[in-house]
Design a protein around this motif. Structure first.
Motif, PDB file in Angstrom:
ATOM      1  N   ASP A  14      40.011  42.376  39.381  1.00  0.00           N
ATOM      2  CA  ASP A  14      39.604  42.732  37.980  1.00  0.00           C
ATOM      3  C   ASP A  14      40.807  42.706  37.144  1.00  0.00           C
TER       4      ASP A  14
ATOM      5  N   ARG B  94      39.107  43.270  45.122  1.00  0.00           N
ATOM      6  CA  ARG B  94      38.855  43.203  43.658  1.00  0.00           C
ATOM      7  C   ARG B  94      40.129  42.570  42.750  1.00  0.00           C
TER       8      ARG B  94
ATOM      9  N   ALA C 203      36.492  37.636  42.712  1.00  0.00           N
ATOM     10  CA  ALA C 203      36.909  38.959  42.810  1.00  0.00           C
ATOM     11  C   ALA C 203      37.273  39.450  41.403  1.00  0.00           C
ATOM     12  N   GLY C 204      36.741  38.694  40.278  1.00  0.00           N
ATOM     13  CA  GLY C 204      36.993  39.341  38.963  1.00  0.00           C
ATOM     14  C   GLY C 204      38.094  38.771  38.245  1.00  0.00           C
TER      15      GLY C 204
ATOM     16  N   SER D 124      46.608  40.872  46.042  1.00  0.00           N
ATOM     17  CA  SER D 124      45.920  42.045  45.702  1.00  0.00           C
ATOM     18  C   SER D 124      47.039  43.096  46.147  1.00  0.00           C
TER      19      SER D 124
ATOM     20  N   THR E  41      35.070  41.714  49.265  1.00  0.00           N
ATOM     21  CA  THR E  41      35.547  43.048  48.903  1.00  0.00           C
ATOM     22  C   THR E  41      36.623  43.372  48.137  1.00  0.00           C
TER      23      THR E  41
END
Length: 254
Positions: A12, A10, A36-37, A236, A8
């Motif tokens: 990006d 990301r 995760a992009g 992240s 979940t």
């Protein structure tokens, strides 16, 4: 590509550089970041294998990905390597210093100077130089995250891994020091990994390992994809107030 729990988190718009990224834990982390992009730089001594994996990431996940050959233990090649990565990808938002080596030796008195220097070069000197080069650029730009892959050997050095354990202990120290060097915009953390069942484990005496693993809280070795959650967290913004930390992921090894 291996199965793993649904992600979940990301990433990006970020570029992640993973050394030792074509196999083992590095491959799983690169795959997790791509899912995760993130766009990916896969780096190791084996450029063909890196390029092949990068092509699979592009084809299957639709991310930008390149494979680059580099020996992280060779200081004088790292400036050119970093220039190439920035030239092709534009930036690096996440650096994972994962490349490592721990050659076997018969006895401590049989360890040669060449072996000792090689182990420290790959596991300590290379991560220092790459972090210095990439971290400086991160700090001058939009910030970033550096993740060092350490080992529980750093704090529980067994007789057959002493040069490796010393290098990883040094990497733990660098993690805290680099966090202070590059803060506040760059976070630097380490994952202190336990025993994972990567391709290297195929050469082990698995019966002996199973007996040893009975002493782990989880009673087993780790599956490679089980490193990914920790790596995603540190890569992240969820870890926005985490820096200079050593996160142990070892299944509860004593």
């Amino acid at each position: 590509m291996s199965d793993a729990p649904r992600q979940t988190i990301r990433l990006d718009g970020k570029v992640a550089l993973v050394t030792g990224g074509n196999r083992g834990l590095g491959r799983e982390m690169a795959l997790g970041f791509a899912r995760a992009g993130a766009d990916i730089v896969v780096a190791s001594r084996h450029e063909d294998a890196c390029a092949e994996f990068a092509a699979a990431l592009r084809d299957e996940l639709g991310v930008r990905a390149i494979g680059v050959g580099v020996h992280v233990g060779r200081w004088d090649t790292l400036d050119g390597f970093v220039e190439r990565v920035y030239g092709e990808m534009g930036s690096v938002d996440v650096l994972v210093n994962n490349a490592g080596m721990s050659p076997l030796y018969d006895s401590v008195d049989s360890v040669s100077e060449e072996l000792f220097d090689k182990v420290l070069a790959v596991n300590l000197k290379g991560p220092f130089r790459l972090s210095a080069l990439v971290g400086t650029r991160m700090a001058a730009g939009g910030g970033g995250s550096i993740i060092n892959i350490s080992s529980v050997g750093a704090v529980h050095p067994r007789p057959n891994i002493l040069p490796y354990a010393a290098a990883k202990a040094g990497l733990n120290a660098l993690t805290e020091g680099l966090a202070r060097t590059f803060g506040p915009s760059v976070r630097v953390n380490a994952i202190m990994a336990g025993t994972f069942l990567t391709d290297v484990s195929k050469a082990w005496d698995m019966e002996a390992f199973a007996e040893r693993a009975k002493g782990f809280a989880l009673g087993r070795g780790g599956e490679p994809h089980e490193i990914v959650g920790a790596a995603l967290y540190l890569a992240s913004d969820l870890s926005s107030y985490t820096t200079g930390s050593i996160l142990t992921v070892d299944g509860g090894q004593p």
